[in-house]
Design a protein around this motif. Structure first.
Motif, PDB file in Angstrom:
ATOM      1  N   LYS A 252      85.092 -27.753  46.427  1.00 49.22           N
ATOM      2  CA  LYS A 252      86.480 -27.669  46.873  1.00 49.22           C
ATOM      3  C   LYS A 252      87.409 -27.889  45.691  1.00 49.22           C
ATOM      4  O   LYS A 252      87.218 -28.816  44.916  1.00 49.22           O
ATOM      5  CB  LYS A 252      86.771 -28.715  47.954  1.00 49.22           C
ATOM      6  CG  LYS A 252      86.101 -28.413  49.270  1.00 49.22           C
ATOM      7  CD  LYS A 252      86.559 -29.385  50.327  1.00 49.22           C
ATOM      8  CE  LYS A 252      85.939 -29.044  51.671  1.00 49.22           C
ATOM      9  NZ  LYS A 252      86.412 -29.943  52.726  1.00 49.22           N
TER      10      LYS A 252
ATOM     11  N   ASP B 196      91.315 -26.760  51.472  1.00 41.47           N
ATOM     12  CA  ASP B 196      90.751 -25.478  51.890  1.00 41.47           C
ATOM     13  C   ASP B 196      89.253 -25.588  52.118  1.00 41.47           C
ATOM     14  O   ASP B 196      88.618 -26.586  51.809  1.00 41.47           O
ATOM     15  CB  ASP B 196      91.014 -24.411  50.822  1.00 41.47           C
ATOM     16  CG  ASP B 196      92.501 -24.135  50.639  1.00 41.47           C
ATOM     17  OD1 ASP B 196      93.265 -24.403  51.575  1.00 41.47           O
ATOM     18  OD2 ASP B 196      92.869 -23.664  49.553  1.00 41.47           O
ATOM     19  N   GLU B 197      88.702 -24.501  52.615  1.00 42.90           N
ATOM     20  CA  GLU B 197      87.258 -24.382  52.747  1.00 42.90           C
ATOM     21  C   GLU B 197      86.642 -24.364  51.346  1.00 42.90           C
ATOM     22  O   GLU B 197      87.306 -23.987  50.379  1.00 42.90           O
ATOM     23  CB  GLU B 197      86.905 -23.091  53.489  1.00 42.90           C
ATOM     24  CG  GLU B 197      87.318 -23.097  54.948  1.00 42.90           C
ATOM     25  CD  GLU B 197      86.591 -24.158  55.755  1.00 42.90           C
ATOM     26  OE1 GLU B 197      85.349 -24.268  55.622  1.00 42.90           O
ATOM     27  OE2 GLU B 197      87.259 -24.872  56.517  1.00 42.90           O
TER      28      GLU B 197
END
Length: 144
Positions: free
Chosen positions: A60, A99-100
């Protein structure tokens, strides 16, 4: 095509960098490097000697100013220690990201010397006492 995408990506980073980052006295962009935690990695069930495999690594990005710089890679016999290395642009407008995970890959060729498996240790961060923590994957090597 892959080279064109890389050049376009670098151009976008350069334009963004020069429009929103702090400059040093000599008008160069200020940045530093940082190893960041690995979320996970994907391996085949086994390696066949002499074949090359693309290994997927997920991490990430902590902020919008972090960019993928490559992998820190160290080998010792059959153990591979790996970390995601990022560059961090010193800017005033960085935003935190939630975020992913992002995918990065590297190629690995199975060429064992005297072991029948590889052990991959991916940097996961530090524990409460400041010691490095690793995700470990053991991948057997087979002849075919």
């Amino acid at each position: 095509m892959k080279n064109l995408i890389s050049i376009l990506f670098l151009a976008v980073i350069a334009i963004t960098t020069f429009s929103s980052c702090e400059l040093n006295d000599d008008n160069t962009v200020s940045y530093r490097f940082e190893l960041i935690p690995t979320e996970s990695a994907v391996f085949p069930e086994s390696f066949v000697v002499g074949r090359t495999y693309t290994i997927k690594v997920y991490y990430k990005r902590p902020t919008s100013c972090h960019f993928f710089e490559g992998f820190y890679y160290e080998k010792s016999l059959n153990v591979r220690t790996i970390a995601v290395q990022t560059g961090i642009i010193n800017a005033n407008n960085c935003t935190e990201l939630d975020d992913e995970p992002v995918e990065a890959t590297f190629d690995f060729m199975a060429t064992p010397t005297n072991e029948n498996a590889y052990i991959f240790k991916f940097y996961k961060g530090k524990d409460l006492s400041g010691q490095n923590v690793f995700l470990e994957y053991r991948v057997p090597v087979v002849l075919q």
